[in-house]
Design a protein around this motif. Structure first.
Motif, PDB file in Angstrom:
ATOM      1  N   PRO A 127       0.805  -1.233   0.000  1.00 50.50           N
ATOM      2  CA  PRO A 127       0.000   0.000   0.000  1.00 50.50           C
ATOM      3  C   PRO A 127       0.833   1.277   0.000  1.00 50.50           C
ATOM      4  CG  PRO A 127      -0.930  -1.587   1.524  1.00 50.50           C
ATOM      5  CD  PRO A 127       0.395  -2.132   1.098  1.00 50.50           C
ATOM      6  N   SER A 128       2.086   1.197   0.462  1.00 52.61           N
ATOM      7  CA  SER A 128       2.974   2.360   0.476  1.00 52.61           C
ATOM      8  C   SER A 128       3.861   2.418  -0.762  1.00 52.61           C
ATOM      9  CB  SER A 128       3.858   2.327   1.730  1.00 52.61           C
ATOM     10  OG  SER A 128       3.077   2.306   2.901  1.00 52.61           O
ATOM     11  N   GLY A 129       3.660   1.493  -1.711  1.00 44.46           N
ATOM     12  CA  GLY A 129       4.510   1.451  -2.894  1.00 44.46           C
ATOM     13  C   GLY A 129       5.880   0.898  -2.613  1.00 44.46           C
ATOM     14  N   LEU A 130       6.038   0.263  -1.451  1.00 41.61           N
ATOM     15  CA  LEU A 130       7.335  -0.277  -1.033  1.00 41.61           C
ATOM     16  C   LEU A 130       7.394  -1.773  -1.282  1.00 41.61           C
ATOM     17  CD1 LEU A 130       7.678   1.694   2.313  1.00 41.61           C
ATOM     18  CD2 LEU A 130       8.901   2.149   0.170  1.00 41.61           C
ATOM     19  N   ALA A 131       8.609  -2.309  -1.309  1.00 42.53           N
ATOM     20  CA  ALA A 131       8.805  -3.725  -1.584  1.00 42.53           C
ATOM     21  C   ALA A 131      10.040  -4.225  -0.860  1.00 42.53           C
ATOM     22  CB  ALA A 131       8.945  -3.962  -3.080  1.00 42.53           C
ATOM     23  N   GLY A 132      10.045  -5.509  -0.532  1.00 39.34           N
ATOM     24  CA  GLY A 132      11.205  -6.130   0.097  1.00 39.34           C
ATOM     25  C   GLY A 132      11.997  -6.936  -0.907  1.00 39.34           C
ATOM     26  N   LEU A 133      13.295  -7.018  -0.677  1.00 38.80           N
ATOM     27  CA  LEU A 133      14.187  -7.719  -1.601  1.00 38.80           C
ATOM     28  C   LEU A 133      14.124  -9.217  -1.309  1.00 38.80           C
ATOM     29  CD1 LEU A 133      16.025  -6.961  -3.923  1.00 38.80           C
ATOM     30  CD2 LEU A 133      17.928  -6.823  -2.339  1.00 38.80           C
ATOM     31  N   CYS A 134      13.004  -9.815  -1.697  1.00 42.07           N
ATOM     32  CA  CYS A 134      12.710 -11.205  -1.373  1.00 42.07           C
ATOM     33  C   CYS A 134      13.348 -12.152  -2.387  1.00 42.07           C
ATOM     34  CB  CYS A 134      11.202 -11.429  -1.349  1.00 42.07           C
ATOM     35  SG  CYS A 134      10.411 -11.140  -2.957  1.00 42.07           S
ATOM     36  N   GLY A 135      13.143 -13.457  -2.145  1.00 37.53           N
ATOM     37  CA  GLY A 135      13.614 -14.463  -3.065  1.00 37.53           C
ATOM     38  C   GLY A 135      12.545 -14.869  -4.053  1.00 37.53           C
ATOM     39  N   SER A 136      12.835 -15.905  -4.819  1.00 36.93           N
ATOM     40  CA  SER A 136      11.887 -16.370  -5.827  1.00 36.93           C
ATOM     41  C   SER A 136      10.657 -17.008  -5.197  1.00 36.93           C
ATOM     42  CB  SER A 136      12.562 -17.371  -6.761  1.00 36.93           C
ATOM     43  OG  SER A 136      13.046 -18.499  -6.038  1.00 36.93           O
ATOM     44  N   ALA A 137      10.783 -17.472  -3.933  1.00 38.41           N
ATOM     45  CA  ALA A 137       9.666 -18.094  -3.217  1.00 38.41           C
ATOM     46  C   ALA A 137       9.349 -17.256  -1.983  1.00 38.41           C
ATOM     47  CB  ALA A 137      10.018 -19.524  -2.813  1.00 38.41           C
ATOM     48  N   PRO A 138       8.374 -16.358  -2.053  1.00 34.25           N
ATOM     49  CA  PRO A 138       8.075 -15.482  -0.906  1.00 34.25           C
ATOM     50  C   PRO A 138       7.521 -16.204   0.312  1.00 34.25           C
ATOM     51  CG  PRO A 138       7.240 -14.532  -2.951  1.00 34.25           C
ATOM     52  CD  PRO A 138       7.628 -15.940  -3.251  1.00 34.25           C
ATOM     53  N   GLY A 139       7.308 -17.517   0.224  1.00 33.76           N
ATOM     54  CA  GLY A 139       6.816 -18.263   1.378  1.00 33.76           C
ATOM     55  C   GLY A 139       7.879 -18.665   2.369  1.00 33.76           C
ATOM     56  N   VAL A 140       9.126 -18.221   2.199  1.00 38.32           N
ATOM     57  CA  VAL A 140      10.186 -18.510   3.165  1.00 38.32           C
ATOM     58  C   VAL A 140      10.319 -17.340   4.126  1.00 38.32           C
ATOM     59  CG1 VAL A 140      11.384 -19.942   1.480  1.00 38.32           C
ATOM     60  CG2 VAL A 140      12.074 -17.555   1.768  1.00 38.32           C
ATOM     61  N   SER A 141      11.024 -17.571   5.230  1.00 41.33           N
ATOM     62  CA  SER A 141      11.137 -16.525   6.251  1.00 41.33           C
ATOM     63  C   SER A 141      12.179 -15.481   5.871  1.00 41.33           C
ATOM     64  CB  SER A 141      11.492 -17.128   7.608  1.00 41.33           C
ATOM     65  OG  SER A 141      12.836 -17.556   7.640  1.00 41.33           O
ATOM     66  N   VAL A 142      11.950 -14.269   6.323  1.00 42.05           N
ATOM     67  CA  VAL A 142      12.900 -13.185   6.107  1.00 42.05           C
ATOM     68  C   VAL A 142      14.236 -13.516   6.760  1.00 42.05           C
ATOM     69  CG1 VAL A 142      13.399 -10.757   6.618  1.00 42.05           C
ATOM     70  CG2 VAL A 142      11.083 -11.443   5.932  1.00 42.05           C
ATOM     71  N   ALA A 143      14.196 -14.000   8.005  1.00 41.92           N
ATOM     72  CA  ALA A 143      15.427 -14.240   8.765  1.00 41.92           C
ATOM     73  C   ALA A 143      16.282 -15.322   8.123  1.00 41.92           C
ATOM     74  CB  ALA A 143      15.086 -14.613  10.206  1.00 41.92           C
ATOM     75  N   GLY A 144      15.688 -16.465   7.800  1.00 39.05           N
ATOM     76  CA  GLY A 144      16.467 -17.551   7.223  1.00 39.05           C
ATOM     77  C   GLY A 144      17.033 -17.202   5.865  1.00 39.05           C
ATOM     78  N   TYR A 145      16.215 -16.579   5.044  1.00 42.03           N
ATOM     79  CA  TYR A 145      16.652 -16.188   3.700  1.00 42.03           C
ATOM     80  C   TYR A 145      17.767 -15.150   3.764  1.00 42.03           C
ATOM     81  CZ  TYR A 145      16.272 -14.024  -0.955  1.00 42.03           C
ATOM     82  OH  TYR A 145      16.542 -13.502  -2.204  1.00 42.03           O
ATOM     83  N   THR A 146      17.608 -14.164   4.622  1.00 42.40           N
ATOM     84  CA  THR A 146      18.564 -13.055   4.668  1.00 42.40           C
ATOM     85  C   THR A 146      19.887 -13.470   5.279  1.00 42.40           C
ATOM     86  OG1 THR A 146      16.709 -11.506   4.823  1.00 42.40           O
ATOM     87  CG2 THR A 146      18.874 -10.667   5.428  1.00 42.40           C
ATOM     88  N   THR A 147      19.877 -14.307   6.306  1.00 46.92           N
ATOM     89  CA  THR A 147      21.144 -14.756   6.876  1.00 46.92           C
ATOM     90  C   THR A 147      21.906 -15.643   5.901  1.00 46.92           C
ATOM     91  OG1 THR A 147      20.032 -16.600   8.010  1.00 46.92           O
ATOM     92  CG2 THR A 147      20.401 -14.576   9.282  1.00 46.92           C
ATOM     93  N   GLY A 148      21.212 -16.216   4.919  1.00 45.71           N
ATOM     94  CA  GLY A 148      21.885 -16.967   3.872  1.00 45.71           C
ATOM     95  C   GLY A 148      22.346 -16.103   2.713  1.00 45.71           C
ATOM     96  N   GLY A 149      22.265 -14.803   2.852  1.00 45.05           N
ATOM     97  CA  GLY A 149      22.678 -13.869   1.807  1.00 45.05           C
ATOM     98  C   GLY A 149      21.481 -13.277   1.108  1.00 45.05           C
ATOM     99  N   GLY A 150      20.614 -14.143   0.573  1.00 41.42           N
ATOM    100  CA  GLY A 150      19.412 -13.648  -0.090  1.00 41.42           C
ATOM    101  C   GLY A 150      19.656 -13.285  -1.536  1.00 41.42           C
ATOM    102  N   ILE A 151      19.686 -14.307  -2.413  1.00 40.80           N
ATOM    103  CA  ILE A 151      19.951 -14.099  -3.836  1.00 40.80           C
ATOM    104  C   ILE A 151      18.643 -14.348  -4.578  1.00 40.80           C
ATOM    105  CG2 ILE A 151      21.417 -14.735  -5.784  1.00 40.80           C
ATOM    106  CD1 ILE A 151      22.881 -13.645  -3.273  1.00 40.80           C
TER     107      ILE A 151
END
Length: 463
Positions: A127-151
């Motif tokens: 709603p704010s026009g913002l977005a997160g730098l997620c992975g190809s599968a948004p059903g994973v957790s932010v913490a686990g994905y990000t601590t693995g680098g997040g490609i």
């Protein structure tokens, strides 16, 4: 270096003593909730933790870690279970799903608990026009994905997700709750951004968002008759792309199941995935050379809300028994293309559900202003294979995958990336880092996890 020899866990640990200090809940084998909370995404892995702690706060995590240290038990952690590759036999499993705070700050950043999924962030930020730098599968957790680098599918445009972190709240292996930033705990902050589970359990992440309400994105699906020409064209097209474009090529053997479009179900297809962060017209011009190679079975590339980015790869969300392998390639052109198609194209012996190549480079190749442990930024491509079959057939399927990777072995760097190496063991984990980064990360693990509690996860070998 010799492997670290952990002490033997104490038999019959008194979990009632831990329960008394928890705001959350603890489940032992046979109790309601135990099986569901300990199930990993990969259904081929049968888990058997000594108990599961469904934590309600960072304090709960700290209490559980201290209890495990006193009992000589290893500790495992999961939110969605995508990173679990061990049976967790005898471990204390910390389930972080209830750490579900998600706050979107209008000035362009977010705070998320350790159990928050990227899909939650995307919906809240849209709603704010913002977005997160997620992975190809948004059903994973932010913490686990990000601590693995997040490609993810914007890696060439915006780099790794770990590069956008402002702060972590983390419980380290010594049972302490710490706030790690570039200023307050620079060494810990360095190691958490790409070090996966080596140093602690992340209970909260603060990270910058993107101002990106829309993207020009999707996938082109081509039939088996065009696969070789598409693969060669893709390899020649990639070096011409601007950093605003991120692409991958997937050789697919999708089963004839409900939900899979008829042109793809039960057939070999080649999918060109594409995400462009600039305008629609520029994105269409950038993609035009691939559209001109052959007539796609499906052309699903269009302007879409960023929150729908999961549709680009359409990764499966349900649990399944699988084998996964990955490696990084220095390049992908000419002979490498031919070798891969001879090993994984239509009519070959390949039994992989997906053989995927992701182009890297762009923003990912630039070292961030605040360096991190994330390594191998200069490579050109990642190769990732997934095979799905009933557990008795996984052994031959894994051997088949090794054959596919071996076909392009001369172009492999021998390295991988942390989020793609969950089942690769300690040697595979070591291959995710440069020797210098691994040595530094190992020293940090000895400091912050002195009892080697996190030995079942993706951690360095210690002597």
């Amino acid at each position: 270096m010799a492997a670290f020899e952990p002490e033997q866990p104490q038999a019959n640990a008194d979990f009632n003593a831990l329960r008394q200090h928890l705001a959350g809940a603890l489940f032992e084998p046979g109790e309601p909730g135990y099986a569901a909370l300990s199930a990993p995404w990969n259904a081929a892995i049968a888990t058997s933790p000594a108990a599961v702690v469904a934590v309600a706060s960072a304090k709960d995590v700290a209490e559980a870690v201290k209890f495990a240290a006193a009992a000589g038990m290893p500790v495992a952690v999961q939110a969605t279970g995508h990173g679990i590759a061990s049976d967790m036999d005898g471990a204390l499993l910390i389930q972080t799903g209830a750490l579900d705070e998600c706050t979107i700050h209008p000035e362009g950043w977010a705070t998320t608990g350790g159990g928050v999924l990227w899909s939650t962030v995307l919906a809240a930020a849209a709603p704010s026009g913002l977005a997160g730098l997620c992975g190809s599968a948004p059903g994973v957790s932010v913490a686990g994905y990000t601590t693995g680098g997040g490609i993810g599918p914007l890696v060439r445009s915006h780099g790794a997700a770990s590069d956008r972190v402002r702060a972590f709240e983390v419980v380290t292996g010594d049972g302490q709750i710490r706030r790690a930033t570039a200023e307050t705990e620079p060494e810990l902050f360095w190691g958490l951004r790409g070090g996966k589970g080596s140093l602690g359990i992340v209970t909260s992440v603060e990270f910058d968002l993107l101002l990106q309400p829309e993207i020009y994105a999707g996938a082109l699906y081509f039939g088996a008759d065009d696969d070789a020409e598409v693969a060669r064209a893709w390899s020649q097209w990639c070096p011409t792309l601007p950093a605003a474009a991120t692409t991958s090529l997937a050789l697919l053997r999708l089963p004839p199941l409900p939900g899979i479009p008829e042109p793809l179900a039960g057939k070999f297809t080649a999918a060109v995935r594409f995400v462009y962060t600039g305008g629609t017209d520029d994105g269409a011009r950038a993609l035009a050379p691939l559209r001109a190679v052959a007539t796609p079975l499906i052309d699903a590339v269009a302007t879409m809300p960023f929150a729908q980015i999961g549709m680009v790869h359409s990764d499966p969300e349900e649990s399944m028994p699988a084998t996964e392998y990955s490696t990084l390639l220095g390049g992908f052109a000419g002979p490498a293309v031919d070798a891969l198609m001879e090993a994984a194209g239509p009519g070959t012996a390949s039994r992989q559900l997906m053989v995927e190549l992701r182009q890297l480079g762009g923003a990912f190749a630039r070292e961030p202003e605040v360096p991190s442990v994330l390594s191998h930024r200069g490579v050109g491509y990642s190769l990732y294979t997934v095979g799905v079959a009933p557990p008795p057939e996984l052994g031959p399927l894994a051997e088949n995958a090794r054959g596919v990777h071996g076909a392009v072995g001369q172009w492999s760097t021998g390295a991988s990336l942390p989020n793609f190496a969950a089942g690769a063991g300690q040697a595979g984990f070591a291959a995710c880092y440069s020797p210098e980064a691994l040595e530094r990360l190992t020293a940090l693990a000895n400091r912050y996890d002195p009892d080697h509690l996190f030995r079942l996860g993706q951690v360095p070998m210690r002597g």
